[in-house]
Write a protein that holds these residues in place. Structure first.
Motif, PDB file in Angstrom:
ATOM      1  N   ILE A  19       5.617 -38.399 -18.042  1.00  0.00           N
ATOM      2  CA  ILE A  19       6.380 -37.455 -17.835  1.00  0.00           C
ATOM      3  C   ILE A  19       5.971 -36.457 -19.250  1.00  0.00           C
ATOM      4  N   ASP A  20       5.107 -36.186 -19.750  1.00  0.00           N
ATOM      5  CA  ASP A  20       4.017 -35.705 -20.367  1.00  0.00           C
ATOM      6  C   ASP A  20       3.422 -34.275 -19.639  1.00  0.00           C
ATOM      7  N   ARG A  21       2.726 -35.114 -18.140  1.00  0.00           N
ATOM      8  CA  ARG A  21       2.105 -34.646 -17.285  1.00  0.00           C
ATOM      9  C   ARG A  21       2.334 -33.006 -16.639  1.00  0.00           C
ATOM     10  N   TRP A  22       4.439 -33.227 -16.656  1.00  0.00           N
ATOM     11  CA  TRP A  22       4.524 -32.383 -16.671  1.00  0.00           C
ATOM     12  C   TRP A  22       4.769 -31.138 -16.992  1.00  0.00           C
ATOM     13  N   GLY A  23       4.261 -30.684 -18.337  1.00  0.00           N
ATOM     14  CA  GLY A  23       4.038 -30.002 -18.586  1.00  0.00           C
ATOM     15  C   GLY A  23       6.063 -29.235 -19.063  1.00  0.00           C
ATOM     16  N   ASP A  24       5.633 -27.588 -18.392  1.00  0.00           N
ATOM     17  CA  ASP A  24       6.174 -26.656 -18.639  1.00  0.00           C
ATOM     18  C   ASP A  24       7.026 -26.480 -17.433  1.00  0.00           C
ATOM     19  N   GLU A  25       6.891 -27.273 -16.465  1.00  0.00           N
ATOM     20  CA  GLU A  25       7.888 -27.562 -15.039  1.00  0.00           C
ATOM     21  C   GLU A  25       8.616 -27.356 -15.329  1.00  0.00           C
ATOM     22  N   VAL A  26       9.697 -26.611 -14.713  1.00  0.00           N
ATOM     23  CA  VAL A  26      10.777 -26.642 -14.414  1.00  0.00           C
ATOM     24  C   VAL A  26      11.830 -27.384 -13.154  1.00  0.00           C
ATOM     25  N   GLN A  27      10.721 -27.591 -11.993  1.00  0.00           N
ATOM     26  CA  GLN A  27      11.308 -28.121 -11.662  1.00  0.00           C
ATOM     27  C   GLN A  27       9.884 -29.258 -10.435  1.00  0.00           C
ATOM     28  N   ILE A  28      10.676 -30.492 -10.690  1.00  0.00           N
ATOM     29  CA  ILE A  28       9.198 -31.508  -9.985  1.00  0.00           C
ATOM     30  C   ILE A  28       9.785 -32.395  -9.449  1.00  0.00           C
ATOM     31  N   GLU A  29       9.080 -33.058  -8.336  1.00  0.00           N
ATOM     32  CA  GLU A  29       8.805 -33.608  -6.867  1.00  0.00           C
ATOM     33  C   GLU A  29       9.316 -34.994  -7.521  1.00  0.00           C
ATOM     34  N   PHE A  30      10.204 -35.351  -8.460  1.00  0.00           N
ATOM     35  CA  PHE A  30      10.037 -36.763  -9.021  1.00  0.00           C
ATOM     36  C   PHE A  30       9.270 -38.068  -8.901  1.00  0.00           C
ATOM     37  N   MET A  31       9.775 -38.608  -7.343  1.00  0.00           N
ATOM     38  CA  MET A  31       9.538 -39.381  -6.658  1.00  0.00           C
ATOM     39  C   MET A  31       7.749 -39.567  -6.577  1.00  0.00           C
ATOM     40  N   THR A  32       7.106 -38.753  -6.215  1.00  0.00           N
ATOM     41  CA  THR A  32       5.798 -38.504  -6.432  1.00  0.00           C
ATOM     42  C   THR A  32       4.996 -38.223  -7.895  1.00  0.00           C
ATOM     43  N   ALA A  33       5.586 -37.379  -8.871  1.00  0.00           N
ATOM     44  CA  ALA A  33       5.151 -37.300 -10.165  1.00  0.00           C
ATOM     45  C   ALA A  33       5.597 -38.587 -11.043  1.00  0.00           C
ATOM     46  N   PHE A  34       6.008 -39.392 -10.881  1.00  0.00           N
ATOM     47  CA  PHE A  34       7.014 -40.318 -11.510  1.00  0.00           C
ATOM     48  C   PHE A  34       7.251 -41.940 -11.332  1.00  0.00           C
ATOM     49  N   ALA A  35       7.946 -41.318  -9.493  1.00  0.00           N
ATOM     50  CA  ALA A  35       8.858 -42.718  -9.564  1.00  0.00           C
ATOM     51  C   ALA A  35       7.837 -43.980  -8.731  1.00  0.00           C
ATOM     52  N   GLU A  36       6.708 -43.652  -7.579  1.00  0.00           N
ATOM     53  CA  GLU A  36       6.007 -44.102  -7.104  1.00  0.00           C
ATOM     54  C   GLU A  36       4.918 -44.136  -8.025  1.00  0.00           C
ATOM     55  N   LEU A  37       4.884 -43.048  -9.593  1.00  0.00           N
ATOM     56  CA  LEU A  37       3.540 -44.244 -10.147  1.00  0.00           C
ATOM     57  C   LEU A  37       3.852 -45.327 -10.967  1.00  0.00           C
ATOM     58  N   LEU A  38       4.392 -45.317 -11.753  1.00  0.00           N
ATOM     59  CA  LEU A  38       5.189 -45.760 -12.740  1.00  0.00           C
ATOM     60  C   LEU A  38       4.973 -47.598 -12.237  1.00  0.00           C
ATOM     61  N   PRO A  39       5.065 -47.358 -10.978  1.00  0.00           N
ATOM     62  CA  PRO A  39       4.823 -49.273 -10.632  1.00  0.00           C
ATOM     63  C   PRO A  39       3.677 -49.538 -10.480  1.00  0.00           C
ATOM     64  N   LEU A  40       2.619 -48.685  -9.830  1.00  0.00           N
ATOM     65  CA  LEU A  40       1.515 -48.770 -10.006  1.00  0.00           C
ATOM     66  C   LEU A  40       0.804 -48.993 -10.981  1.00  0.00           C
ATOM     67  N   TYR A  41       0.784 -48.515 -12.090  1.00  0.00           N
ATOM     68  CA  TYR A  41       0.409 -48.631 -13.320  1.00  0.00           C
ATOM     69  C   TYR A  41       0.900 -49.860 -13.966  1.00  0.00           C
ATOM     70  N   VAL A  42       1.862 -50.227 -13.416  1.00  0.00           N
ATOM     71  CA  VAL A  42       2.597 -51.319 -14.971  1.00  0.00           C
ATOM     72  C   VAL A  42       2.019 -52.422 -13.648  1.00  0.00           C
TER      73      VAL A  42
END
Length: 76
Positions: A53-76
């Motif tokens: 989440i911190d990687r999003w910085g000050d972004e007002v809008q993000i692509e949630f799937m790319t920025a979070f949902a696809e990455l989380l299970p890869l790292y866990v």
């Protein structure tokens, strides 16, 4: 069909495989998703979620799937 048109053969995964391939693949990862195992990883998972989440910085809008949902299970 999309994969076949682009030249990539469809590969059975946990999501799209039929039995018995699905069971074989599921048995390989099942132990990682038992409640005790997930609970033991909670501090790491919380830290990882915060970092993603911190990687999003000050972004007002993000692509949630790319920025979070696809990455989380890869790292866990």
């Amino acid at each position: 069909r999309m994969y076949e048109e682009d030249g990539y053969p469809p590969l059975p995964t946990l999501i799209n495989a039929d039995e018995p391939v699905h069971k074989r693949n599921r048995d390989l990862v099942d132990v990682s998703f038992r409640a005790a195992r997930v609970k033991s990883r909670e501090p790491y998972i919380r830290e990882l979620v915060t970092e993603l989440i911190d990687r999003w910085g000050d972004e007002v809008q993000i692509e949630f799937m790319t920025a979070f949902a696809e990455l989380l299970p890869l790292y866990v």
